[in-house]
Motif scaffolding. Structure first.
Motif, PDB file in Angstrom:
ATOM      1  N   MET A   1     -16.340  -0.756   1.873  1.00 33.49           N
ATOM      2  CA  MET A   1     -15.868   0.605   1.879  1.00 33.49           C
ATOM      3  C   MET A   1     -16.010   0.838   0.015  1.00 33.49           C
ATOM      4  SD  MET A   1     -12.815   0.922   4.094  1.00 33.49           S
ATOM      5  CE  MET A   1     -11.722  -0.245   3.532  1.00 33.49           C
TER       6      MET A   1
ATOM      7  N   THR B   1     -13.881   2.995  -1.249  1.00 27.67           N
ATOM      8  CA  THR B   1     -12.573   3.646  -1.372  1.00 27.67           C
ATOM      9  C   THR B   1     -12.176   2.756  -2.786  1.00 27.67           C
ATOM     10  OG1 THR B   1     -11.441   2.184   0.215  1.00 27.67           O
ATOM     11  CG2 THR B   1     -11.868   4.607   0.796  1.00 27.67           C
TER      12      THR B   1
ATOM     13  N   ALA C   1       1.653  12.936  -8.374  1.00 27.78           N
ATOM     14  CA  ALA C   1       1.642  14.089  -8.702  1.00 27.78           C
ATOM     15  C   ALA C   1       2.814  14.648  -9.528  1.00 27.78           C
ATOM     16  CB  ALA C   1       1.641  15.007  -7.385  1.00 27.78           C
TER      17      ALA C   1
ATOM     18  N   SER D   1      -6.528   3.602   3.771  1.00 33.07           N
ATOM     19  CA  SER D   1      -7.903   4.175   4.213  1.00 33.07           C
ATOM     20  C   SER D   1      -8.747   3.112   4.752  1.00 33.07           C
ATOM     21  CB  SER D   1      -8.432   5.063   2.954  1.00 33.07           C
ATOM     22  OG  SER D   1      -9.513   4.554   2.702  1.00 33.07           O
ATOM     23  N   HIS D   2      -9.372   3.337   5.794  1.00 28.57           N
ATOM     24  CA  HIS D   2     -10.337   2.451   6.196  1.00 28.57           C
ATOM     25  C   HIS D   2     -11.509   3.209   6.886  1.00 28.57           C
ATOM     26  CE1 HIS D   2      -7.203   3.086   9.128  1.00 28.57           C
ATOM     27  NE2 HIS D   2      -8.085   2.876  10.234  1.00 28.57           N
TER      28      HIS D   2
ATOM     29  N   VAL E   1     -13.725   8.018   6.871  1.00 24.90           N
ATOM     30  CA  VAL E   1     -12.654   7.112   6.172  1.00 24.90           C
ATOM     31  C   VAL E   1     -11.313   7.806   6.283  1.00 24.90           C
ATOM     32  CG1 VAL E   1     -12.453   6.373   3.919  1.00 24.90           C
ATOM     33  CG2 VAL E   1     -14.809   6.382   4.732  1.00 24.90           C
TER      34      VAL E   1
ATOM     35  N   SER F   1      -8.658  10.198   4.329  1.00 33.38           N
ATOM     36  CA  SER F   1      -8.027   9.988   3.195  1.00 33.38           C
ATOM     37  C   SER F   1      -8.586   8.805   2.521  1.00 33.38           C
ATOM     38  CB  SER F   1      -6.491   9.205   3.569  1.00 33.38           C
ATOM     39  OG  SER F   1      -5.883   8.646   2.440  1.00 33.38           O
ATOM     40  N   ARG F   2      -8.655   8.805   1.142  1.00 36.84           N
ATOM     41  CA  ARG F   2      -9.137   7.782   0.272  1.00 36.84           C
ATOM     42  C   ARG F   2      -8.023   6.895  -0.242  1.00 36.84           C
ATOM     43  NH1 ARG F   2     -14.731   7.219   0.351  1.00 36.84           N
ATOM     44  NH2 ARG F   2     -15.546   8.939   1.449  1.00 36.84           N
TER      45      ARG F   2
ATOM     46  N   ALA G   1      -6.139   4.016  -0.951  1.00 35.13           N
ATOM     47  CA  ALA G   1      -6.446   2.618  -0.613  1.00 35.13           C
ATOM     48  C   ALA G   1      -4.872   1.836  -1.295  1.00 35.13           C
ATOM     49  CB  ALA G   1      -7.471   2.253  -1.666  1.00 35.13           C
ATOM     50  N   THR G   2      -4.126   2.416  -1.948  1.00 38.44           N
ATOM     51  CA  THR G   2      -2.978   1.669  -2.487  1.00 38.44           C
ATOM     52  C   THR G   2      -1.883   2.369  -2.143  1.00 38.44           C
ATOM     53  OG1 THR G   2      -2.905   2.768  -4.490  1.00 38.44           O
ATOM     54  CG2 THR G   2      -4.138   0.829  -4.630  1.00 38.44           C
TER      55      THR G   2
ATOM     56  N   ASP H   1       0.369   3.781  -4.220  1.00 45.15           N
ATOM     57  CA  ASP H   1       0.368   4.400  -5.376  1.00 45.15           C
ATOM     58  C   ASP H   1      -0.410   5.942  -4.982  1.00 45.15           C
ATOM     59  OD1 ASP H   1       2.126   3.674  -7.386  1.00 45.15           O
ATOM     60  OD2 ASP H   1       0.596   2.670  -8.320  1.00 45.15           O
ATOM     61  N   ASP H   2      -1.584   5.586  -4.291  1.00 50.34           N
ATOM     62  CA  ASP H   2      -2.495   6.636  -3.772  1.00 50.34           C
ATOM     63  C   ASP H   2      -1.706   7.325  -2.723  1.00 50.34           C
ATOM     64  OD1 ASP H   2      -4.372   5.449  -5.289  1.00 50.34           O
ATOM     65  OD2 ASP H   2      -5.531   4.781  -3.800  1.00 50.34           O
TER      66      ASP H   2
ATOM     67  N   ILE I   1       1.615   7.595  -2.084  1.00 49.68           N
ATOM     68  CA  ILE I   1       2.584   8.555  -2.608  1.00 49.68           C
ATOM     69  C   ILE I   1       1.935   9.783  -3.268  1.00 49.68           C
ATOM     70  CG2 ILE I   1       4.406   8.681  -4.731  1.00 49.68           C
ATOM     71  CD1 ILE I   1       5.020   5.612  -4.047  1.00 49.68           C
ATOM     72  N   ALA I   2       0.797   9.562  -4.057  1.00 50.15           N
ATOM     73  CA  ALA I   2       0.316  10.775  -4.547  1.00 50.15           C
ATOM     74  C   ALA I   2      -0.073  11.649  -3.577  1.00 50.15           C
ATOM     75  CB  ALA I   2      -0.840  10.281  -5.614  1.00 50.15           C
TER      76      ALA I   2
END
Lengths: 447, 300
Positions: A1, A3, A12, B210-211, B241, B258-259, B261-262, B264-265, B267-268
């Motif tokens: 992947m 990603t 944000a 994401s997968h 994805v 969605s991308r 992967a963590t 943090d991602d 939460i954003a």
């Protein structure tokens, strides 16, 4: 992947710094739900599917524009009857704060819901219809906020558009409030002219009120100082649960005996001399244990597990307190109660009283007074307290309580009454001044 | 002078720990509903914080609909084993076989059928209290729920007749056959849950990230293609994805592109999201009062 290749985007917004809990109250058509809807809508806290659902329901009821009140009126009966029948909780956050809103209905018969919603609030918003001015409901709601010692009050003078944005009308209403506010002892009161329906002075400043120089509602909610609302006076740690690991093969925990609870007042230090109640034994704090490691000190309202130096007789319902500022002690107390049940309170009735983590049998030997919420004057020796009445009563408990006056500590000064059999919660109680205080064994500061 | 300040997550944490300890103090036979989803993962960490160094004083309970994501069940079993917790699993399959749960003709969803399976488990183990990870921000009917939510002998919720909850004093008293549902995360939002997962460095099932997955467009959402959700003729199928934002059954959980992967991602992504998490659950979209009706029937 692929990603994994993308670097993490910058979050944000930074996490909110603290929490403000507030409740809204007003009478039936003052526009409470509309105000909350407006706060959520204008602070961009609503999601597209929520707005879509609003638009769908607008089509159904055929009223044209979207109805912001539908956001909070969650139960079918409420939407059908256009009323709010219970406390609804809403959440939103701005970059400065996280907000928990308790939307409490204003009908006379639902005062108990207001007490429920307001009991944990830092701030109360009392809505007033600018056309009607102060009515009995406004006085009742303000009195309840004062009784519960909510530190901050906002008077939202709503529907200002319907009185031509008249500064004079706004001042009149403020004067009506200021007539009775001094008797209630509320320290911090802010008046804001607004139109929740149109959004004036809710999130964005209104062009219609050039004469008003104060903050918008959201501006005030974001900045009002709440850090000092917690009680950091005398140490109070009610024991909820005794923590004794049953791990016979594990020597490290074999002798561990901790007392778990949420600190209800003050600061706890390692090495501090404390008194355990009800035994009255004086000992020291050996360790303040938390899942994240031992700490040197902990404070209200943290949840901790404390290990004491001596073996003491202490269990659920007991309390660890500091040697200064001892709590009140005794089986006889006077208290103010808000009666919450259709079956009236009469002298001689028996209940269960839940205070901190203990539940004890109690009898009510005498009703002392009933507060007339229209005049804010107490009427003496009532024959009964009915649903939504507030009155002063005497109580006698089967075991001694260790408590503070509610005015000193909201957590150790409050209780509920439970009706045996039905298990209904029938009253919210606020302890009066104790007559006697704890005197630990060998105490040098006996009265 | 030191500053005695708690941030919002610390406030929510201490409130939840207080509630969990009240459950341990007030009930004889409590259980904690653990699905392996993000909310119950937080709940389990809070239970550790409330009760360690002791063992958890209550078993974990899960009602397996038979339509769970396999990743979720694998995670559930592994996490329970890590904590040396007792895990009780009861299945809708078994409830159907025993005639406790009756599917309507042509009914594919197991959502409604998990209610009798849960009530049967409560009866079997005589649980007097079930702790759940429900949050008030999820749904409008949930917004009216108490921390201690009383259920009568039929498991029913009566929203018009709830016990008032004042200060932090919870009335936990029950008569025989009555039951309590307790929701320590009531005041948490989806964002709080993820911020707590980040702060506590909690592991979550892989499907939250994401997968690549084959999805079919149905009812305005992307459903994962699998044995239970075969594409029908003329439906749009795509390899996307995606991740899941909320986990229900595999037949009703919409995937979002969605991308992330963590943590943090994620939460954003949530901070910038324009749709609520329940927006991706077909079971809640049935009608405006879908959740209210299920809760009255005993749903958690």
């Amino acid at each position: 992947m692929d990603t994994q290749k993308n670097p993490a985007p910058v979050t944000a917004r930074p996490p909110p710094v603290d929490i403000l809990r507030f409740n809204t109250c007003g009478s039936v058509d003052d526009g409470k739900s509309t105000l909350i809807g407006r706060l959520l809508y204008d602070s961009k806290s609503l999601m597209e599917d929520q707005i879509e659902a609003l638009e769908r329901s607008a089509d159904l009821t055929g009223g044209g524009g979207i109805n912001l009140a539908n956001l909070t009126d969650g139960l079918r009966a409420e939407r059908e009857q256009g009323i709010t029948i219970d406390v609804a909780y809403r959440y939103f956050a701005t970059p400065r704060r996280k907000f928990i809103i308790a939307d409490t209905p204003g009908h006379v018969q639902y005062t108990r819901n207001m007490v429920t919603g307001a009991s944990t609030a830092n701030l109360s918003i009392v809505l007033v219809d600018a056309r009607a001015g102060v009515i009995e409901q406004s006085r009742r709601h303000t009195a309840i906020a004062a009784l519960l010692r909510i530190p901050h009050l906002v008077v939202a003078v709503n529907k200002m558009d319907l009185v031509g944005w008249s500064e004079e009308r706004f001042r009149e209403i403020r004067a009506q409030f200021e007539e009775f506010l001094p008797r209630l002892g509320i320290q911090d009161v802010t008046f804001i002219p607004m139109s929740a329906l149109n959004g004036d002075n809710v999130v964005d400043a209104s062009p219609h009120t050039p004469w008003y120089r104060g903050p918008t509602l959201l501006g005030h909610l974001e900045t009002v100082h709440v850090a000092s609302d917690w009680n950091l006076g005398g140490l109070r740690l009610p024991v909820q649960w005794v923590n004794r690991p049953n791990r016979p093969r594990d020597a490290a925990w074999h002798d561990f005996r901790g007392y778990s609870g949420q600190i209800a007042g003050g600061v706890l230090h390692r090495g501090q001399e404390v008194v355990t109640l009800p035994s009255g034994v004086i000992t020291r704090v050996k360790e303040i244990w938390t899942y994240d490691g031992s700490v040197e000190e902990a404070f209200c309202p943290q949840s901790v597990t404390v290990v004491l130096e001596h073996d003491v007789d202490l269990g659920r319902g007991g309390m660890v307190v500091g040697r200064d500022q001892p709590p009140g002690a005794g089986c006889d107390l006077t208290a103010r109660v808000c009666w919450m049940h259709p079956r009236v309170l009469q002298a001689g009735r028996r209940f269960l009283l839940k205070h901190t983590a203990q539940t004890v049998p109690v009898v009510v030997p005498e009703l002392l007074s009933r507060l007339d919420l229209a005049t804010l004057e107490p009427a003496s020796a009532p024959s009964a307290l009915a649903m939504n009445d507030i009155g002063e009563i005497r109580l006698r408990t089967a075991q001694p309580l260790f408590f503070d006056a509610y005015t000193r500590n909201r957590l150790t000064g409050s209780f509920i009454l439970i009706e045996p059999g039905t298990n209904a919660t029938v009253a919210a109680g606020l302890c009066g001044e104790p007559r006697e205080f704890v005197r630990p064994e060998g105490a040098e500061y006996a009265i | 002078m030191p500053s005695y300040h708690l941030d919002h997550l610390q406030h929510l944490e201490t409130e939840a720990i207080h509630i969990l300890r009240e459950v341990a103090g007030e009930f004889e036979r409590p259980a904690l509903l653990f699905s392996g989803g993000k909310d119950s993962i937080c709940l389990l960490r809070l239970a550790e914080k409330a009760f360690r160094p002791s063992e958890l004083p209550l078993p974990l309970l899960n009602v397996d609909t038979g339509h769970h994501f396999p990743e979720l069940n694998e995670f559930r079993d592994r996490r329970a084993a890590q904590l040396c917790a007792r895990l009780i699993v009861r299945t809708v399959e078994d409830a159907i076989a025993r005639g406790i749960a009756l599917p309507a003709p042509g009914e594919v969803s197991r959502n409604r059928l998990q209610i009798p399976a849960l009530l049967a488990a409560i009866e079997e183990f005589r649980f007097d209290c079930c702790i759940g990870g429900a949050r008030r921000d999820e749904e409008k009917a949930r917004a009216k729920e108490r921390f201690f939510s009383f259920r009568d002998a039929f498991g029913q919720w009566d929203p018009k007749n709830q016990r008032p909850e004042i200060w932090n004093l919870y009335n936990a008293r029950l008569n025989p056959a009555e039951n309590m549902r307790v929701f320590p995360l009531s005041n948490w939002t989806e964002l709080d849950v993820w911020e707590y997962i980040r702060r506590e460095r909690l592991e979550v099932p892989s499907i939250y990230f994401s997968h690549a997955r084959r999805c079919v467009r149905r009812g305005g959402q992307w459903l994962p293609v699998n044995d239970l959700v075969p594409p029908r003729p003329a439906e749009e199928v795509r390899d996307l994805v995606v991740r899941v934002r909320t986990i229900g059954d595999i037949i009703s959980t919409g995937c979002v592109e969605s991308r992330a992967a963590t943590v943090d991602d994620i939460i954003a992504e949530i901070a910038a999201a324009r749709v609520t998490e329940r927006g991706s659950r077909a079971d809640d979209r049935a009608s405006e009062a879908a959740m209210e009706d299920r809760k009255k029937a005993g749903y958690f």
